[in-house]
Scaffold this active site. Sequence first.
Site, PDB file in Angstrom:
ATOM      1  N   HIS A 140      21.835 140.322  21.762  1.00 54.00           N
ATOM      2  CA  HIS A 140      22.913 141.200  22.205  1.00 54.00           C
ATOM      3  C   HIS A 140      23.128 140.993  23.704  1.00 54.00           C
ATOM      4  O   HIS A 140      22.156 140.970  24.470  1.00 54.00           O
ATOM      5  CB  HIS A 140      22.551 142.658  21.910  1.00 54.00           C
TER       6      HIS A 140
ATOM      7  N   ASN B 111      18.144 139.724  16.401  1.00 57.24           N
ATOM      8  CA  ASN B 111      19.538 139.660  16.863  1.00 57.24           C
ATOM      9  C   ASN B 111      19.543 139.466  18.371  1.00 57.24           C
ATOM     10  O   ASN B 111      18.631 139.899  19.072  1.00 57.24           O
ATOM     11  CB  ASN B 111      20.250 140.973  16.507  1.00 57.24           C
TER      12      ASN B 111
ATOM     13  N   GLY C 275      29.582 129.911  17.824  1.00 52.58           N
ATOM     14  CA  GLY C 275      28.304 129.357  17.384  1.00 52.58           C
ATOM     15  C   GLY C 275      27.563 128.557  18.441  1.00 52.58           C
ATOM     16  O   GLY C 275      26.729 127.709  18.109  1.00 52.58           O
TER      17      GLY C 275
END
Length: 366
Positions: A105, A103, A12
């Site tokens: 990546h 998202n 996280g």
Amino acid sequence: MKKLAILASGSGTNAENIARLFHQGNRIRVSVVLCNRKQAGVYERMQALGVPVVYMPNSSWDSDPDRVIETLRSSAPDLVVLAGFMRAVRPEIIEAFSGRIVNIHPSLLPAYGGKGMYGHHVHEAVIAAGEKKSGVTVHYVTEEIDGGEIVMQQEVEITPEDTPATLEAKIHPVEYDLYPRAIVKALDELEGSVPPFGRQEEVLKPEALSAPLQQEKREAAASSDSSACQSPDEAWAKALYINNYSDAKAEQARIRVEEGHLPPPSPGSKIPSPQISGLHPAVADAVSKGVAIPKSYMWVSVVMAVLFSTIPGLVAIVYSASVSSRLSCGDIAGAGRASRNAQIWIIISFVLGVLAATLWVPMSLL
Ligand code: GAR
């Protein structure tokens, strides 16, 4: 105020960086984090920042998407942000937040994306293939894994000595810098307004992250509108609504951060803050608005307290020693005076000791 819901699975650090950064300004807040793993580091990280983390088991992601959707909707997010979320998102969820999920990546998509490509697997594959560069991509989430439209992308050079671990270590700071910018860009795109950083090129060279801003600055200067003439850092601070920004303060903050005077995490947190080094100077500036107390404070306080209380303490000892000698000479009144003086000097010693210790803080900060 825009709200983000973050989905995370692991450590996280990206989630923490995003929350730390945006919570310095008053434009964007992380309202909730959903995590699919019980043992993830993201709980402690977000707890330290006062952001709720909801555990949502894999069974819900697999077979009860309505529960996920309901939980997300209850925080009314403007954008759903996947930050190290290691699962495919069900079509029902994508549909419910259509065009509002992004998202990150750790590769230059479309290369090294798709099923099975996540976290260290990506870096291993990139190094095994002998690539000369990798990077970070932020993209909108669609049903095709890692296949949605790219929001922002940045390259990272690979040297012959690089291993998957060193590549990951290079990639993380880039993520911390890129993802918040991409989130701001996505929010602005969703609102239909022009992003504060201008339209980005598809792939940014490492050294060119702020190029569109510099271009903006040049254009602003050319149009001789002095109010629009701002540095990249100012533009970034402005985008986040960070008040009282100045380049000089940001530079000071950056130096403090580089020297290791990291601003403390929230009270009670024992979490190291590696992500701070990846913060933009504007954010480091905002983060560092808390006053830094020198590390040497405790020892200096002890020395000052001893120095200032020793002399009156010695005087008190001399007076109290004279009490018994006066009594043995029958000087009752003299013994009484000596006893009173001893008490007074003990109090003086105590007060000077406390003042010396506590006044050192403001004195040392002046
Ligand atoms: C990040 O490097 C992120 O790009 C990657 O996982 C890491 C999570 O780190 N995500 C993926 O691979 C998604 N396919 P974090 O938990 O410390 O933020």
